[in-house]
Motif scaffolding. Sequence first.
Motif, PDB file in Angstrom:
ATOM      1  N   VAL A 174       6.894   1.017   6.448  1.00  0.00           N
ATOM      2  CA  VAL A 174       7.000   2.782   6.050  1.00  0.00           C
ATOM      3  C   VAL A 174       6.366   2.905   4.353  1.00  0.00           C
ATOM      4  O   VAL A 174       6.202   3.250   4.141  1.00  0.00           O
ATOM      5  CB  VAL A 174       8.901   2.987   5.919  1.00  0.00           C
ATOM      6  N   ARG A 175       6.588   1.381   3.861  1.00  0.00           N
ATOM      7  CA  ARG A 175       5.681   1.097   2.654  1.00  0.00           C
ATOM      8  C   ARG A 175       4.558   1.159   2.344  1.00  0.00           C
ATOM      9  O   ARG A 175       4.118   0.901   1.177  1.00  0.00           O
ATOM     10  CB  ARG A 175       6.800  -0.168   1.613  1.00  0.00           C
ATOM     11  N   GLY A 176       3.780   0.406   3.915  1.00  0.00           N
ATOM     12  CA  GLY A 176       2.683   1.431   3.377  1.00  0.00           C
ATOM     13  C   GLY A 176       2.084  -0.275   2.884  1.00  0.00           C
ATOM     14  O   GLY A 176       0.554  -0.591   3.108  1.00  0.00           O
ATOM     15  N   GLN A 177       2.772  -1.497   3.438  1.00  0.00           N
ATOM     16  CA  GLN A 177       2.391  -2.748   2.873  1.00  0.00           C
ATOM     17  C   GLN A 177       1.159  -3.080   4.172  1.00  0.00           C
ATOM     18  O   GLN A 177       0.804  -4.300   3.757  1.00  0.00           O
ATOM     19  CB  GLN A 177       3.685  -3.784   2.627  1.00  0.00           C
ATOM     20  N   ILE A 178       1.152  -3.081   5.242  1.00  0.00           N
ATOM     21  CA  ILE A 178       0.589  -3.318   6.429  1.00  0.00           C
ATOM     22  C   ILE A 178       0.676  -2.325   7.428  1.00  0.00           C
ATOM     23  O   ILE A 178       0.604  -1.233   7.561  1.00  0.00           O
ATOM     24  CB  ILE A 178       1.284  -4.386   7.093  1.00  0.00           C
ATOM     25  N   LYS A 209      -3.956  -2.536  -0.707  1.00  0.00           N
ATOM     26  CA  LYS A 209      -4.820  -3.636  -0.696  1.00  0.00           C
ATOM     27  C   LYS A 209      -3.035  -4.418   0.026  1.00  0.00           C
ATOM     28  O   LYS A 209      -2.857  -5.149  -0.827  1.00  0.00           O
ATOM     29  CB  LYS A 209      -5.250  -3.324  -2.104  1.00  0.00           C
ATOM     30  N   LEU A 210      -4.403  -5.609   1.140  1.00  0.00           N
ATOM     31  CA  LEU A 210      -3.253  -6.949   1.275  1.00  0.00           C
ATOM     32  C   LEU A 210      -3.458  -7.524   1.186  1.00  0.00           C
ATOM     33  O   LEU A 210      -4.463  -8.585   0.919  1.00  0.00           O
ATOM     34  CB  LEU A 210      -3.089  -6.248   3.315  1.00  0.00           C
ATOM     35  N   SER A 211      -2.558  -8.436   0.164  1.00  0.00           N
ATOM     36  CA  SER A 211      -3.259 -10.395  -0.459  1.00  0.00           C
ATOM     37  C   SER A 211      -1.953 -11.032   0.316  1.00  0.00           C
ATOM     38  O   SER A 211      -1.005 -10.810   0.559  1.00  0.00           O
ATOM     39  CB  SER A 211      -1.981  -9.996  -1.741  1.00  0.00           C
ATOM     40  N   VAL A 212      -3.487 -11.513   0.675  1.00  0.00           N
ATOM     41  CA  VAL A 212      -2.621 -12.863   1.274  1.00  0.00           C
ATOM     42  C   VAL A 212      -1.395 -14.339   0.678  1.00  0.00           C
ATOM     43  O   VAL A 212      -0.222 -14.143   1.660  1.00  0.00           O
ATOM     44  CB  VAL A 212      -3.779 -14.181   1.253  1.00  0.00           C
ATOM     45  N   LEU A 227       1.785 -11.760   2.269  1.00  0.00           N
ATOM     46  CA  LEU A 227       1.428 -11.314   4.145  1.00  0.00           C
ATOM     47  C   LEU A 227       2.942 -12.362   4.856  1.00  0.00           C
ATOM     48  O   LEU A 227       3.098 -11.408   5.156  1.00  0.00           O
ATOM     49  CB  LEU A 227      -0.002 -12.416   5.003  1.00  0.00           C
ATOM     50  N   PRO A 228       3.165 -13.612   4.374  1.00  0.00           N
ATOM     51  CA  PRO A 228       4.197 -13.855   5.002  1.00  0.00           C
ATOM     52  C   PRO A 228       5.473 -13.525   4.608  1.00  0.00           C
ATOM     53  O   PRO A 228       5.871 -13.029   5.849  1.00  0.00           O
ATOM     54  CB  PRO A 228       4.523 -15.343   4.251  1.00  0.00           C
ATOM     55  N   GLY A 229       5.527 -13.080   3.276  1.00  0.00           N
ATOM     56  CA  GLY A 229       7.273 -12.284   3.272  1.00  0.00           C
ATOM     57  C   GLY A 229       6.837 -10.923   4.335  1.00  0.00           C
ATOM     58  O   GLY A 229       7.944 -10.207   4.603  1.00  0.00           O
ATOM     59  N   ILE A 230       5.664 -10.018   4.294  1.00  0.00           N
ATOM     60  CA  ILE A 230       5.745  -9.454   5.338  1.00  0.00           C
ATOM     61  C   ILE A 230       5.862  -8.910   6.579  1.00  0.00           C
ATOM     62  O   ILE A 230       6.234  -7.980   6.598  1.00  0.00           O
ATOM     63  CB  ILE A 230       4.136  -7.926   4.457  1.00  0.00           C
TER      64      ILE A 230
END
Lengths: 326, 193
Positions: free
Chosen positions: A109-113, A29-32, A35-38
């Motif tokens: 790779v980590r599925g963060q996005i 689940k993408l949290s706002v 997002l900048p770090g990602i």
Amino acid sequence: MELECTAVTEDSMAVGKETKEEKQWKEMKLSVDDLPGILARLSKIKLTALVVSTTSAGFALAPEPFAWPCFLLTTLGTGLASCAANSINQFFEVPFDSNMNRTKNRPLVRGQISPLLAVSFAACCAVPGVALLTWGVNPLTGALGVFNIFLYTCCYTPLKRVSIANTWVGAVVGAIPPVMGWTAATGSLDAGAFLLGGILYCWQFPHFNALSWGLREDYSRGGYCMMSVTHPALCRRVALRHCLALVALSAAAPALDVTTWTFPVIALPINLYISYLGFRFYRDADRKSSRKLFFCSLWHLPLLLLLMLSCKRPPAGSSGAGEPPS
Amino acid sequence: MAALRPGRKTLLPVLCRTFTGRGCQLAPERGTERRDVAPSRISRFCPPRKSCHDWIGPPDKYSNLRPVHFYIPENESPLEQKLRELRQETQEWNQQFWANQNLTFHKEKEEFIHSRLKAKGPGLRAESGQKATLNAEEMADFYKEFLSKNFRKHMCYNRDWYRRNFAITFFMGKVALDRIRKKLRLKQKKTSS
């Protein structure tokens, strides 16, 4: 019919392992907030910063009065183009990145996005970036920007898995940003632009070849075609050759009116030092010499560019502000 | 390193899912029954009931890839189903390739080290548990050989991976547009009524 969660275990230790492993599962689940770090990691922000600095150096070294608006547009445009290219590179390389220590914590790779978001982000960087360069600066710089994005994403990235020629292509990719800085200031590709490009091109070899020496196991397992694995002697020879070429190019700088003659003199110690480390790497071919060469390359380039800037040839015929006395 | 045979363990259906109360269907792990090479520990992970998202796990021991547990919504459209199945299938395909690749690499590396150490000192015996290794320079021959041996395999993999990656992303785009269209239609209905 209900299906219950059943942990089919008899061993309590296995249950312990289970819960430990279960805790490592993360909701996609993408949290706002994140997002900048990602996005910073997706766009390889540190590498982008380095690319933008080389562009700035090219801009500052060009024989034109320094124009802040143009400079800002150039650096912003180049930065955006670099973010786009890096994001696409990561989009292409997810399973490979997963298998290498250096890259296994990247956002995709980590599925963060999601891949869709990564590509959309790349498009949202590439379009304004190239537009800024083309219409805010000049079409030549815009064209170089597009070309470099293409070269990096569609040539270098796939070529890494096909042929060692990828290293030479990658060196061109690294050489183009300072050329863009130069063309942004002058509007043309002249000898000075090629000299700067040449210096960055040569620098890539000791930098990358030395780095790749310690990654041979990962490259071999992951299927990457790198000189350090397939042609180790060539790898070291090429690194040394290009260290020596840096000495020659530094000497060419005053001849091409980019810097004064002071520059090759004061740059000689660091150029000789990196060449010496290049020679040690060539001769010893071990991890220690490769690491020394790599770490030297990290400070050698910024220092060389600073020295160039400090020895920039003043514009011909100018005697400061005001008109010459009649 | 003993190669695990998938056997019965992988046939444990993906049971740990309580989807009751949400009306969701079970997504069976397809295709793992007949894998004869790539072991993969089927995780007994269950997402919490309230979650409506996919879940991603820790890197697999063999493939280093992170498994994804796909969420199946109640009103999954055919397009969404197609996407999920493509992603699931690609995940299994990737898992098999990389688990295989890594296991083969380690196995051949061990054999190489063994044979080199034997050649070096016939009197020396590596005791079990003792990690007798060669240094990176001695391993270089192995790395080169392994890379060239697997070159064609990688070419095929690369081509398929690029295709799948593009297809998945393309379908993700379609699904996203579809969802936006549905939301807009709903809004229109609400405003008109």
